[in-house]
Motif scaffolding. Structure first.
Motif, mmCIF file in Angstrom:
data_model
loop_
_atom_site.group_PDB
_atom_site.id
_atom_site.type_symbol
_atom_site.label_atom_id
_atom_site.label_comp_id
_atom_site.label_asym_id
_atom_site.label_seq_id
_atom_site.Cartn_x
_atom_site.Cartn_y
_atom_site.Cartn_z
ATOM 1 N N HIS A 13 44.454 48.967 46.065
ATOM 2 C CA HIS A 13 43.514 48.030 45.446
ATOM 3 C C HIS A 13 42.497 48.764 44.565
ATOM 4 C CE1 HIS A 13 45.124 45.334 48.528
ATOM 5 N NE2 HIS A 13 44.608 44.334 47.838
ATOM 6 N N ARG A 14 42.283 50.048 44.839
ATOM 7 C CA ARG A 14 41.285 50.804 44.069
ATOM 8 C C ARG A 14 41.825 51.298 42.731
ATOM 9 N NH1 ARG A 14 40.477 52.618 49.416
ATOM 10 N NH2 ARG A 14 41.708 54.494 49.056
ATOM 11 N N ILE A 15 43.126 51.181 42.522
ATOM 12 C CA ILE A 15 43.718 51.589 41.241
ATOM 13 C C ILE A 15 43.523 50.458 40.236
ATOM 14 C CG2 ILE A 15 45.833 52.304 40.079
ATOM 15 C CD1 ILE A 15 46.872 53.308 42.741
ATOM 16 N N PRO A 16 43.019 50.731 39.036
ATOM 17 C CA PRO A 16 42.819 49.675 38.032
ATOM 18 C C PRO A 16 44.145 49.015 37.658
ATOM 19 C CG PRO A 16 41.644 51.681 37.422
ATOM 20 C CD PRO A 16 42.530 52.044 38.580
ATOM 21 N N GLY A 18 45.438 48.367 34.763
ATOM 22 C CA GLY A 18 46.122 48.973 33.631
ATOM 23 C C GLY A 18 47.177 49.991 34.036
ATOM 24 N N PRO A 19 46.808 51.021 34.793
ATOM 25 C CA PRO A 19 47.824 51.999 35.218
ATOM 26 C C PRO A 19 48.940 51.389 36.053
ATOM 27 C CG PRO A 19 45.622 52.892 35.503
ATOM 28 C CD PRO A 19 45.444 51.455 35.147
ATOM 29 N N LYS A 20 48.611 50.421 36.884
ATOM 30 C CA LYS A 20 49.649 49.808 37.713
ATOM 31 C C LYS A 20 50.644 49.020 36.859
ATOM 32 C CE LYS A 20 46.714 48.047 40.782
ATOM 33 N NZ LYS A 20 46.161 47.395 41.982
ATOM 34 N N LEU A 21 50.141 48.282 35.882
ATOM 35 C CA LEU A 21 51.038 47.528 35.013
ATOM 36 C C LEU A 21 51.876 48.454 34.139
ATOM 37 C CD1 LEU A 21 48.740 44.565 33.919
ATOM 38 C CD2 LEU A 21 50.686 44.489 35.489
ATOM 39 N N ALA A 22 51.271 49.557 33.684
ATOM 40 C CA ALA A 22 52.028 50.527 32.887
ATOM 41 C C ALA A 22 53.138 51.156 33.723
ATOM 42 C CB ALA A 22 51.083 51.598 32.348
ATOM 43 N N ALA A 23 52.815 51.525 34.964
ATOM 44 C CA ALA A 23 53.830 52.099 35.847
ATOM 45 C C ALA A 23 54.933 51.086 36.141
ATOM 46 C CB ALA A 23 53.185 52.570 37.146
ATOM 47 N N LEU A 24 54.557 49.820 36.307
ATOM 48 C CA LEU A 24 55.552 48.777 36.557
ATOM 49 C C LEU A 24 56.478 48.614 35.361
ATOM 50 C CD1 LEU A 24 56.721 46.403 38.172
ATOM 51 C CD2 LEU A 24 54.893 44.965 37.220
ATOM 52 N N ALA A 25 55.928 48.661 34.153
ATOM 53 C CA ALA A 25 56.747 48.524 32.951
ATOM 54 C C ALA A 25 57.743 49.679 32.842
ATOM 55 C CB ALA A 25 55.852 48.466 31.714
ATOM 56 N N VAL A 26 57.271 50.909 33.091
ATOM 57 C CA VAL A 26 58.157 52.073 33.019
ATOM 58 C C VAL A 26 59.242 51.989 34.092
ATOM 59 C CG1 VAL A 26 58.267 54.576 33.283
ATOM 60 C CG2 VAL A 26 56.383 53.538 31.991
ATOM 61 N N PHE A 27 58.844 51.611 35.302
ATOM 62 C CA PHE A 27 59.807 51.508 36.404
ATOM 63 C C PHE A 27 60.860 50.454 36.100
ATOM 64 C CE2 PHE A 27 61.282 49.562 40.322
ATOM 65 C CZ PHE A 27 61.627 50.662 41.093
ATOM 66 N N THR A 109 48.280 44.004 45.275
ATOM 67 C CA THR A 109 47.167 44.963 45.339
ATOM 68 C C THR A 109 46.238 44.856 44.133
ATOM 69 O OG1 THR A 109 48.554 46.665 44.276
ATOM 70 C CG2 THR A 109 48.545 46.582 46.691
ATOM 71 N N THR A 110 46.317 43.757 43.398
ATOM 72 C CA THR A 110 45.460 43.558 42.235
ATOM 73 C C THR A 110 44.828 42.176 42.313
ATOM 74 O OG1 THR A 110 46.989 44.899 40.916
ATOM 75 C CG2 THR A 110 45.327 43.639 39.723
ATOM 76 N N ASP A 114 40.824 40.429 38.071
ATOM 77 C CA ASP A 114 40.941 41.711 37.374
ATOM 78 C C ASP A 114 42.189 41.750 36.497
ATOM 79 O OD1 ASP A 114 38.652 42.498 38.684
ATOM 80 O OD2 ASP A 114 39.732 43.541 40.287
ATOM 81 N N LEU A 115 43.277 41.201 37.013
ATOM 82 C CA LEU A 115 44.522 41.188 36.249
ATOM 83 C C LEU A 115 44.383 40.349 34.982
ATOM 84 C CD1 LEU A 115 47.503 42.019 36.154
ATOM 85 C CD2 LEU A 115 48.044 39.963 37.477
ATOM 86 N N MET A 116 43.759 39.184 35.108
ATOM 87 C CA MET A 116 43.590 38.310 33.951
ATOM 88 C C MET A 116 42.646 38.930 32.925
ATOM 89 S SD MET A 116 43.455 34.529 35.704
ATOM 90 C CE MET A 116 43.263 33.749 34.097
#
Length: 207
Positions: A13-16, A18-27, A109-110, A114-116
């Motif tokens: 939950h402490r990860i912003p 942006g990085p989580k969505l970027a990692a999801l896109a790459v994955f 975890t978001t 914050d996501l919106m």
């Protein structure tokens, strides 16, 4: 309405967002290049490790969230097995499960606010093309919000079926599920119209 959020606070939950969505896109992009069913175990294992890292409570909640995928996986495997392409069916099923699992991990975890907020900033360049990013973000939020609601409705329909018939639920549940989804969509549309539409200050504040 419920959201696909973790029942407990975790380190993720402490990860912003942006990085989580970027990692999801790459994955998600990488997993669709995997053709070998054996190699598909790697992204599936990675997704499983991600859930395990959240702790037992959050991991169980995540597994419950993706459990309805077994229906689609079963259909894919039966179809590809009947056509003699079982390996392809296994790879495709693995892609779907891995991608959905990681997407579920991100939404769990978001915080939705914050996501919106992040997506509104990220899609701001669309205004130059005459498109309103608020509409796209609002649509994404509705999908996230309504997914657990529809899953709960599906469980309720299966329980009602089981209470009235000894047979297993069949495709006949599709019709009441579709009617329920359309009914919910109509109620949401009426609520949005009553508040002046998506562009009204009241709706922008609520979203």
């Amino acid at each position: 309405m419920l959201a696909l959020t973790s029942p407990v606070e975790t380190w993720a939950h402490r990860i912003p967002p942006g990085p989580k969505l970027a990692a999801l896109a790459v994955f998600s992009l990488a997993v669709f290049f995997v053709e070998d069913p054996v190699l598909m175990l790697l992204p599936l294992g990675f997704a499983a490790a991600g859930f395990a890292a959240l702790g037992p409570v959050a991991a169980r909640a995540g597994l419950r969230a993706i459990r309805p995928l077994w229906i689609f996986v079963a259909v894919l495997l039966v179809w590809h097995g009947a056509t003699g392409e079982l390996d392809r069916g296994l790879a495709l099923s693995g892609r779907i499960v891995a991608a959905v699992a990681m997407a579920t991990l991100v939404t769990m975890t978001t915080r939705l606010d914050d996501l919106m907020a992040f997506l509104t900033r990220a899609l701001a360049p669309l205004r130059r093309l005459g498109l309103d990013p608020q509409v796209a973000v609002f649509a994404m939020a509705l999908v996230i919000r309504f997914t657990p609601v529809l899953l709960a409705r599906g469980r309720a329909l299966r329980e009602a079926w089981a209470a009235r018939s000894p047979r297993r639920p069949t495709w006949r549940l599709v019709t009441p599920m579709a009617v329920a989804a359309l009914d919910d969509a109509e109620h949401v549309a009426e609520a949005i119209r009553a508040r002046g539409g998506l562009g009204s200050p009241q709706n922008e504040q609520e979203t």
